[in-house]
Design a protein around this motif. Structure first.
Motif, short mmCIF file in Angstrom:
data_model
loop_
_atom_site.label_atom_id
_atom_site.label_comp_id
_atom_site.label_asym_id
_atom_site.label_seq_id
_atom_site.Cartn_x
_atom_site.Cartn_y
_atom_site.Cartn_z
N ALA A 21 18.41 43.81 30.37
CA ALA A 21 18.02 42.99 29.25
C ALA A 21 17.69 43.64 28.05
CB ALA A 21 16.81 41.91 29.77
N ALA A 22 17.52 44.89 27.99
CA ALA A 22 17.28 45.59 26.88
C ALA A 22 18.31 45.89 25.92
CB ALA A 22 16.69 47.30 27.48
N PRO A 23 18.07 45.98 24.69
CA PRO A 23 19.31 45.94 23.66
C PRO A 23 20.07 47.40 23.84
CG PRO A 23 17.43 45.16 22.59
CD PRO A 23 16.99 45.32 24.06
N LEU A 24 19.38 48.35 24.08
CA LEU A 24 19.84 49.58 24.64
C LEU A 24 19.39 50.37 25.83
CD1 LEU A 24 19.35 50.68 20.76
CD2 LEU A 24 21.55 50.52 21.74
N ARG A 25 20.32 50.80 26.53
CA ARG A 25 19.93 51.49 27.67
C ARG A 25 20.78 52.75 27.91
NH1 ARG A 25 23.43 49.97 31.92
NH2 ARG A 25 24.33 47.90 31.43
N VAL A 26 20.48 53.57 28.94
CA VAL A 26 21.41 54.70 29.22
C VAL A 26 22.26 54.26 30.42
CG1 VAL A 26 21.37 56.91 30.27
CG2 VAL A 26 19.59 56.24 28.63
N GLY A 27 23.38 54.54 29.85
CA GLY A 27 24.73 54.50 31.07
C GLY A 27 24.68 55.61 32.01
N LEU A 28 26.09 56.29 31.80
CA LEU A 28 26.44 57.48 32.90
C LEU A 28 26.05 58.64 32.04
CD1 LEU A 28 28.12 58.08 35.16
CD2 LEU A 28 30.22 58.10 33.74
N VAL A 29 25.70 59.75 32.59
CA VAL A 29 25.41 61.09 32.01
C VAL A 29 26.36 61.77 32.57
CG1 VAL A 29 23.62 62.90 32.20
CG2 VAL A 29 22.78 60.54 31.98
N THR A 30 26.96 62.65 31.71
CA THR A 30 28.17 63.82 32.12
C THR A 30 27.41 65.02 31.94
OG1 THR A 30 29.69 62.05 31.53
CG2 THR A 30 30.37 64.35 31.69
N LEU A 31 27.63 65.84 32.89
CA LEU A 31 27.11 67.21 32.61
C LEU A 31 28.26 68.13 32.91
CD1 LEU A 31 24.07 67.45 35.19
CD2 LEU A 31 24.01 66.85 32.54
N ALA A 63 24.41 55.38 42.89
CA ALA A 63 23.52 54.65 43.78
C ALA A 63 23.86 53.27 43.93
CB ALA A 63 22.03 54.59 43.59
N GLY A 64 24.29 52.56 45.07
CA GLY A 64 24.53 51.34 45.16
C GLY A 64 25.86 51.06 44.60
N GLY A 65 26.50 51.83 44.52
CA GLY A 65 27.80 51.53 44.07
C GLY A 65 27.93 51.75 42.43
N VAL A 66 26.67 52.01 41.76
CA VAL A 66 26.72 52.22 40.36
C VAL A 66 26.79 53.61 39.90
CG1 VAL A 66 25.19 51.61 38.29
CG2 VAL A 66 25.31 50.07 40.21
N PRO A 67 28.04 54.02 39.02
CA PRO A 67 27.85 55.19 38.77
C PRO A 67 26.68 55.54 37.74
CG PRO A 67 30.01 54.35 38.21
CD PRO A 67 28.95 53.13 38.81
N LEU A 68 26.14 56.80 38.03
CA LEU A 68 24.95 57.29 37.32
C LEU A 68 25.39 58.76 36.54
CD1 LEU A 68 22.10 56.50 39.68
CD2 LEU A 68 23.02 55.07 37.81
N LEU A 69 25.98 59.54 37.24
CA LEU A 69 26.24 60.96 37.03
C LEU A 69 27.60 61.55 37.17
CD1 LEU A 69 24.68 63.50 36.12
CD2 LEU A 69 24.27 64.01 38.65
N ARG A 70 28.08 61.96 36.13
CA ARG A 70 29.56 62.66 36.40
C ARG A 70 29.33 64.01 36.02
NH1 ARG A 70 32.38 60.55 32.05
NH2 ARG A 70 33.38 59.02 33.29
N LEU A 71 30.22 64.95 36.96
CA LEU A 71 29.86 66.33 36.81
C LEU A 71 31.25 66.85 36.41
CD1 LEU A 71 27.80 67.05 40.00
CD2 LEU A 71 26.90 66.73 37.55
N ARG A 72 31.37 67.57 35.29
CA ARG A 72 32.95 68.35 35.02
C ARG A 72 32.69 69.76 35.32
NH1 ARG A 72 33.66 65.07 29.24
NH2 ARG A 72 34.32 63.11 30.09
#
Length: 297
Positions: A21-31, A63-72
């Motif tokens: 419900a926050a106007p802005l939030r963090v999605g996917l983090v790519t390292l 977690a729970g099927g939701v992408p949180l972290l991408r590693l390149r």
């Protein structure tokens, strides 16, 4: 320290903050990492993230099927200097205090080397790093009703963690991996100057300055204590990030209101920033070259 520009609109209802419900939030983090297989194994085995897809050089975890972290992965990368702007830590928010207690018991049983543990009043947190030195925080929030003082300002501190109480909260139950509902609650950045970071992350992107520490600004949205933060503790005066280094490659910010994308693009253009429009949003770089991708929820 008191907030200087805090939005009183809140997504905090009941015992838990509703991040969606926050106007802005963090999605996917790519390292960007040198050895994606090794680093992915760490996030699976130590943080309990699940494998959501691997193609050899890139791994997606969540977690729970939701992408949180991408590693390149790129073996040709060099480690980023500690004094460079970029990632301070990625903070994984667990659904409950008991979950954090279970993880802490698991870490103790594994003999895992930790970098710190703190009670921040708004949350309880444990710190460590992945095999390539990327900072990690694992934390659980306290109920939003205790985050503010009598004036409504967010109040944070860095106090010793009550580990025995946290372990007791787990009540002897076992850690079985990051539970569904685990999120990247916030990302803490290293920046060259907090006033320049304020102008980009608050004035341009629209985060509130929820609170400040000496040498750090904490940016919240919807009443959260912080979805982002920027500090100069290692990176005071840092210039643009060097190419070909490990670290934070891209940070996705999810906007609840799609019409804000146009306003941000207009403001960024007027400020002389390069903005690339894509099918799912906008891409631009912060003042130190960290790529920020803005997408609509």
């Amino acid at each position: 320290m008191p907030a200087t520009s805090f939005d009183s609109r809140t997504a905090a209802q009941g015992d838990r903050f509703d991040m969606a419900a926050a106007p802005l939030r963090v999605g996917l983090v790519t390292l960007a990492v040198r050895d994606s297989a090794r680093v992915a194994a760490f996030y699976r085995e130590i943080l309990g993230l699940e494998d959501l897809g691997t193609d050899g050089l890139e791994a997606l975890l969540g977690a729970g099927g939701v992408p949180l972290l991408r590693l390149r992965g790129d073996a040709g990368l060099v480690p980023a200097p500690r004094s460079e702007a970029g990632l301070f830590h990625t903070a994984f928010l667990l659904p409950s205090r008991a979950d954090l207690g279970r993880w802490l018991a698991f870490a103790a049983a594994r003999g895992l080397r930790l970098q710190g543990a703190s009670d921040h009043k708004v949350s309880e947190a444990v710190y460590l790093a992945d095999p390539e030195g990327n900072g990690i925080e694992i934390y659980a929030d306290r109920t939003p009703s205790v985050w503010t003082d009598a004036t409504g300002a967010i109040v944070m501190s860095t106090d010793p963690l009550d580990a025995p109480s946290l372990l007791a909260e787990a009540a002897g139950t076992m850690w079985h991996g990051a539970p569904a509902g685990t999120l990247v609650g916030h990302v803490h950045l290293q920046v060259g100057a907090t006033d320049i970071a304020d102008a980009f992350y608050s004035a341009l992107l629209g985060f509130d300055i929820a609170t400040r520490y000496p040498g750090a600004s904490f940016y919240g949205s919807g009443g959260y204590h912080h979805q982002l933060a920027g500090n100069i503790w290692n990176s005071r005066g840092a210039g643009p990030r060097k190419a070909g280094c490990t670290g934070l490659a891209e940070l996705q910010i999810v906007l609840r209101e799609t019409d804000r994308l146009g306003a941000i693009a207009d403001a960024a253009g007027k400020a002389g920033l390069d903005v690339a429009a894509g099918g799912d949003g906008l891409a631009l770089a912060d003042p130190w070259g960290t790529r920020i991708r803005l997408t609509a929820a």
